[in-house]
Design a protein around this motif. Sequence first.
Motif, short mmCIF file in Angstrom:
data_model
loop_
_atom_site.label_atom_id
_atom_site.label_comp_id
_atom_site.label_asym_id
_atom_site.label_seq_id
_atom_site.Cartn_x
_atom_site.Cartn_y
_atom_site.Cartn_z
N ASP A 1 0.77 4.17 -2.81
CA ASP A 1 0.43 5.57 -2.53
C ASP A 1 1.51 6.51 -3.07
O ASP A 1 1.19 7.56 -3.64
CB ASP A 1 0.26 5.78 -1.02
CG ASP A 1 -0.98 5.09 -0.48
OD1 ASP A 1 -1.87 4.73 -1.28
OD2 ASP A 1 -1.08 4.92 0.75
N THR B 1 1.18 6.71 -6.84
CA THR B 1 -0.02 7.43 -7.23
C THR B 1 0.15 8.93 -7.06
O THR B 1 -0.33 9.71 -7.88
CB THR B 1 -1.22 6.96 -6.39
OG1 THR B 1 -1.23 5.54 -6.32
CG2 THR B 1 -2.52 7.40 -7.02
N ASN B 2 0.85 9.34 -6.01
CA ASN B 2 1.05 10.77 -5.76
C ASN B 2 2.07 11.40 -6.69
O ASN B 2 2.13 12.63 -6.79
CB ASN B 2 1.47 11.00 -4.29
CG ASN B 2 0.35 10.72 -3.33
OD1 ASN B 2 -0.84 10.86 -3.68
ND2 ASN B 2 0.68 10.28 -2.13
N GLN C 1 0.82 -1.21 0.00
CA GLN C 1 0.00 0.00 0.00
C GLN C 1 0.86 1.27 0.00
O GLN C 1 0.56 2.21 -0.73
CB GLN C 1 -0.93 0.00 1.22
CG GLN C 1 -1.80 1.24 1.34
CD GLN C 1 -2.89 1.31 0.29
OE1 GLN C 1 -3.53 0.30 0.02
NE2 GLN C 1 -3.09 2.45 -0.31
N GLU C 2 1.92 1.30 0.81
CA GLU C 2 2.75 2.50 0.88
C GLU C 2 3.39 2.81 -0.48
O GLU C 2 3.39 3.96 -0.91
CB GLU C 2 3.84 2.34 1.94
CG GLU C 2 3.30 2.41 3.35
CD GLU C 2 4.41 2.28 4.38
OE1 GLU C 2 5.57 2.65 4.08
OE2 GLU C 2 4.10 1.81 5.49
#
Length: 127
Positions: A121, A124-125, A117-118
Motif C-alpha cells: 500500500d 502504491t501510494n 500488504q502494508e
Amino acid sequence: NTNIVEANGYSLYHGHQLYDSSSSFDSKFLLNRAKEAGTYLATQAVKDQSGRQVYKYHPRSDYEPLLGGYNMARHAGTLYSMAMLYRQEKQPRLQDSMALTLRYLLSTIQDCPIPNQEQHDKNTNMV
C-alpha cells in the motif's frame, strides 16, 4: 485395429467418432456438433443441481472419478464454451445450466491476500 468399435452405425475409437478424409465439415455440421456438446454439458451441470461438471463417468459402476481433484480452469473453460454456444443458439436449457455452472465457479473463489500488504500500500501510494 482392436480399439475401433462399431456402435449405432458409427465407427468409434476410444469413444470418439471416426471420420474419413472425404467427410465434409461445413458450418452446419460443426454447429450441429456444438449443439450436441452443449446439450451434454447442460445435462451434466444440472445432474445434481450443484453446477459441477462431470468430466469422466463410468456408467456400469455409476462412478465419477475426480482425476486427482476438480479442475477449476477446465470448469471455467467449459463455462466459456457454453457461453459461446449460447451466443449463437439461445437455448434456455443451456442458459439455466450456465447459471448453475457460474454459481459453482463463483462459490470456489477465495481471498488471495497480498504478502506484505502494508508495504504494498505504501509503495502504491507513492506513485
